[in-house]
Design a protein around this motif. Structure first.
Motif, PDB file in Angstrom:
ATOM      1  N   ALA A  48       0.851  -1.448   0.149  1.00 24.46           N
ATOM      2  CA  ALA A  48       0.062   0.284   0.179  1.00 24.46           C
ATOM      3  C   ALA A  48       0.356   1.366   0.137  1.00 24.46           C
ATOM      4  N   ALA A  49       2.462   0.918  -0.283  1.00 24.48           N
ATOM      5  CA  ALA A  49       3.208   2.340   0.214  1.00 24.48           C
ATOM      6  C   ALA A  49       2.718   3.391   1.605  1.00 24.48           C
ATOM      7  N   GLU A  50       2.563   3.004   2.512  1.00 26.49           N
ATOM      8  CA  GLU A  50       2.183   3.805   3.637  1.00 26.49           C
ATOM      9  C   GLU A  50       2.716   4.383   4.001  1.00 26.49           C
ATOM     10  N   ASN A  51       2.511   5.748   4.673  1.00 23.38           N
ATOM     11  CA  ASN A  51       3.290   6.381   5.941  1.00 23.38           C
ATOM     12  C   ASN A  51       4.527   6.492   6.249  1.00 23.38           C
ATOM     13  N   VAL A  52       5.778   5.913   6.302  1.00 22.30           N
ATOM     14  CA  VAL A  52       7.055   5.907   7.163  1.00 22.30           C
ATOM     15  C   VAL A  52       7.388   7.243   7.611  1.00 22.30           C
ATOM     16  N   THR A  53       8.037   6.473   9.087  1.00 23.87           N
ATOM     17  CA  THR A  53       8.877   7.709   9.443  1.00 23.87           C
ATOM     18  C   THR A  53       9.875   7.112   9.748  1.00 23.87           C
ATOM     19  N   ILE A  54      11.306   7.544   9.944  1.00 23.71           N
ATOM     20  CA  ILE A  54      12.460   6.893  10.598  1.00 23.71           C
ATOM     21  C   ILE A  54      13.272   8.027  11.338  1.00 23.71           C
ATOM     22  N   SER A  55      14.348   7.467  12.210  1.00 21.32           N
ATOM     23  CA  SER A  55      14.907   7.817  13.435  1.00 21.32           C
ATOM     24  C   SER A  55      16.497   8.443  12.326  1.00 21.32           C
ATOM     25  N   GLU A  56      16.866   9.174  12.787  1.00 18.87           N
ATOM     26  CA  GLU A  56      18.295   9.193  12.656  1.00 18.87           C
ATOM     27  C   GLU A  56      19.121   8.312  12.532  1.00 18.87           C
ATOM     28  N   PRO A  57      20.407   7.944  11.897  1.00 16.68           N
ATOM     29  CA  PRO A  57      20.888   6.744  11.559  1.00 16.68           C
ATOM     30  C   PRO A  57      21.606   6.709  12.911  1.00 16.68           C
ATOM     31  N   LEU A  58      21.807   5.317  12.975  1.00 17.65           N
ATOM     32  CA  LEU A  58      22.115   5.164  14.622  1.00 17.65           C
ATOM     33  C   LEU A  58      23.406   4.176  14.758  1.00 17.65           C
ATOM     34  N   GLY A  59      24.122   3.942  15.524  1.00 21.76           N
ATOM     35  CA  GLY A  59      25.215   2.317  15.704  1.00 21.76           C
ATOM     36  C   GLY A  59      26.196   2.816  15.235  1.00 21.76           C
ATOM     37  N   GLY A  60      27.276   2.041  14.098  1.00 21.91           N
ATOM     38  CA  GLY A  60      27.845   1.676  13.433  1.00 21.91           C
ATOM     39  C   GLY A  60      29.092   0.973  13.892  1.00 21.91           C
ATOM     40  N   VAL A  61      30.043   0.538  13.214  1.00 22.53           N
ATOM     41  CA  VAL A  61      31.672  -0.216  12.944  1.00 22.53           C
ATOM     42  C   VAL A  61      32.509   0.594  13.513  1.00 22.53           C
ATOM     43  N   PRO A  62      33.060  -0.033  14.411  1.00 18.53           N
ATOM     44  CA  PRO A  62      33.607   0.372  15.510  1.00 18.53           C
ATOM     45  C   PRO A  62      35.012   0.930  15.451  1.00 18.53           C
ATOM     46  N   PHE A  63      35.001   0.679  14.106  1.00 17.49           N
ATOM     47  CA  PHE A  63      36.762   0.399  13.326  1.00 17.49           C
ATOM     48  C   PHE A  63      36.590   0.853  12.194  1.00 17.49           C
ATOM     49  N   SER A  64      38.043   1.000  10.916  1.00 21.16           N
ATOM     50  CA  SER A  64      37.495   1.076   9.395  1.00 21.16           C
ATOM     51  C   SER A  64      37.212  -0.533   8.714  1.00 21.16           C
ATOM     52  N   ILE A  65      36.221   0.146   7.966  1.00 20.74           N
ATOM     53  CA  ILE A  65      35.764  -1.043   7.627  1.00 20.74           C
ATOM     54  C   ILE A  65      36.604  -1.300   5.913  1.00 20.74           C
ATOM     55  N   ASP A  66      37.656  -0.490   6.213  1.00 20.10           N
ATOM     56  CA  ASP A  66      38.506  -0.630   4.931  1.00 20.10           C
ATOM     57  C   ASP A  66      40.083  -1.442   5.677  1.00 20.10           C
ATOM     58  N   ASP A  67      39.856  -1.510   6.877  1.00 23.97           N
ATOM     59  CA  ASP A  67      41.203  -2.890   7.115  1.00 23.97           C
ATOM     60  C   ASP A  67      41.023  -3.749   6.765  1.00 23.97           C
ATOM     61  N   SER A  68      42.536  -4.291   6.299  1.00 26.50           N
ATOM     62  CA  SER A  68      42.694  -6.222   6.560  1.00 26.50           C
ATOM     63  C   SER A  68      43.268  -6.573   6.701  1.00 26.50           C
ATOM     64  N   PRO A  69      42.887  -8.084   7.062  1.00 22.87           N
ATOM     65  CA  PRO A  69      41.817  -8.676   6.265  1.00 22.87           C
ATOM     66  C   PRO A  69      40.420  -8.672   7.196  1.00 22.87           C
ATOM     67  N   LEU A  70      39.037  -7.716   6.258  1.00 26.89           N
ATOM     68  CA  LEU A  70      38.348  -8.139   7.402  1.00 26.89           C
ATOM     69  C   LEU A  70      37.403  -9.035   6.761  1.00 26.89           C
ATOM     70  N   TRP A  71      36.725 -10.290   8.194  1.00 27.02           N
ATOM     71  CA  TRP A  71      36.367 -11.049   7.824  1.00 27.02           C
ATOM     72  C   TRP A  71      34.848 -10.535   8.061  1.00 27.02           C
ATOM     73  N   LEU A  72      33.661 -11.125   7.540  1.00 30.62           N
ATOM     74  CA  LEU A  72      32.023 -10.480   8.210  1.00 30.62           C
ATOM     75  C   LEU A  72      31.557 -12.020   7.408  1.00 30.62           C
ATOM     76  N   PHE A  73      30.683 -11.989   8.749  1.00 27.16           N
ATOM     77  CA  PHE A  73      30.439 -13.251   9.510  1.00 27.16           C
ATOM     78  C   PHE A  73      28.524 -12.914   9.493  1.00 27.16           C
ATOM     79  N   GLY A  74      27.311 -13.264   8.914  1.00 31.71           N
ATOM     80  CA  GLY A  74      26.378 -13.089   8.901  1.00 31.71           C
ATOM     81  C   GLY A  74      25.205 -14.706   8.055  1.00 31.71           C
TER      82      GLY A  74
END
Length: 258
Positions: A113-139
Motif C-alpha cells: 500500500a506504500a504506507e507512510n513511513v517515518t525513520i530515525s536518524e542513523p544509529l550505531g556503527g562499526v567501531p573500526f575502519s571497514i577498509d581494514d584488511s583482512p576483514l572477515w564478515l560473518f552473517g
C-alpha cells in the motif's frame, strides 16, 4: 522501463539489481519530533522470507555502512533495520533495507500500500575502519544485509575481504548472485546452507566450522584482522567466542545480535 506484466521497473543498486516500482506513494505532511519522513520507492522479494525495500528520505540524510535505523510503517510498531546498501553520492537521500516480511505479514501489506513511513536518524556503527584488511564478515539470514552494505562501501577494494554467510537453503540465500559475481574482483565468498535438499555447489552445514577453517588459514594475520558478526544471538555468540579464543580482542570484533 516496462516489465512483462506492464509494471514499471527500476534498475538500480549494486550489480544492477531490479526492483518493482510502486506507482502510488503517499506521504504524511509532518514527522513526529526526532523522526524523518520517508517514502517507499521500490520493493522486491529477495526470497520467500525477505523483501528488499528502497526508501527516499525527505531532505538530506547521511549514514554509513554498518549503521542501522529505526523504522515505523504507518501506525504499526517501530522496528530496527540495518542499512542494506552503502551511501550513493548520486542519490544521497536514498537507502535500502532488507525486511523479514515472513515474520511480520503486516509489513507486506504496508509495503504493497506504500504506507507512510517515518525513520530515525542513523544509529550505531562499526567501531573500526571497514577498509581494514583482512576483514572477515560473518552473517546468517537477514543479518547478511549490513554485510552487503559494507562490501558495497569497499567498492573495488575487495582483496582481503572474506564473506562467510549461512542460510536455510538456496532459495533463501540472500544476494547470492551479487556476491558470486564479486568473486571475480577478489571477494572471498563462502556461502553455506543448512537444509538444502537439491543441488548446491557451495558449502553445506553451519558457518561455525568454516570460521574455524578461516582462523587456521589466517593465523599469521590475526593481529591485523577485523571481524563483523551479524545474526541471531546464539550464532553471534558462538562466532565471537571462536574469534576470541583464536586471539582476537574485543576491539577487533563488532557484534550485532537480534
Amino acid at each position: 522501463m516496462e516489465g512483462e506484466d506492464g509494471v514499471s521497473e527500476v534498475v538500480h543498486g549494486f550489480a544492477g539489481a531490479k526492483f518493482c516500482a510502486i506507482n502510488e506513494i503517499r506521504m504524511i505532511e509532518r514527522a513526529p519530533a526526532g523522526r524523518r519522513l520517508a517514502r517507499v520507492l521500490s520493493s522486491t522479494p529477495l526470497s520467500p522470507r525477505a523483501t528488499l525495500v528502497r526508501f527516499q528520505v525527505d531532505g538530506a540524510y547521511s549514514y554509513a555502512a554498518g549503521q542501522f535505523v529505526q523504522v515505523q510503517f504507518g501506525a504499526g510498531p517501530e522496528a530496527y533495520y540495518s542499512f542494506a546498501s552503502a551511501p550513493d553520492r548520486s542519490r544521497p537521500a536514498e537507502f535500502e533495507l532488507c525486511v523479514a516480511t515472513f515474520e511480520r505479514p503486516e509489513l507486506t501489506r504496508a509495503l504493497e500500500a506504500a504506507e507512510n513511513v517515518t525513520i530515525s536518524e542513523p544509529l550505531g556503527g562499526v567501531p573500526f575502519s571497514i577498509d581494514d584488511s583482512p576483514l572477515w564478515l560473518f552473517g546468517i539470514g537477514t543479518g547478511v544485509a549490513p554485510l552487503r552494505a559494507i562490501i558495497q562501501a569497499r567498492s573495488n577494494r575487495l582483496q582481503g575481504v572474506s564473506l562467510i554467510v549461512g542460510h536455510k537453503d538456496s532459495q533463501n540465500s540472500l544476494f547470492h548472485g551479487e556476491f558470486e559475481e564479486l568473486l571475480k574482483q577478489g571477494l572471498d565468498y563462502r556461502p553455506f546452507v543448512s537444509q538444502e535438499l537439491g543441488q548446491w555447489q557451495f558449502g553445506r552445514g553451519r558457518i561455525q566450522e568454516e570460521a574455524r577453517r578461516l582462523l587456521s588459514e589466517a593465523a599469521p594475520s590475526l593481529a591485523q584482522a577485523r571481524a563483523v558478526v551479524v545474526g541471531n544471538q546464539a550464532m553471534v555468540g558462538s562466532i565471537a567466542a571462536l574469534l576470541t579464543s583464536a586471539g582476537l580482542t574485543s576491539s577487533q570484533i563488532h557484534q550485532e545480535g537480534y
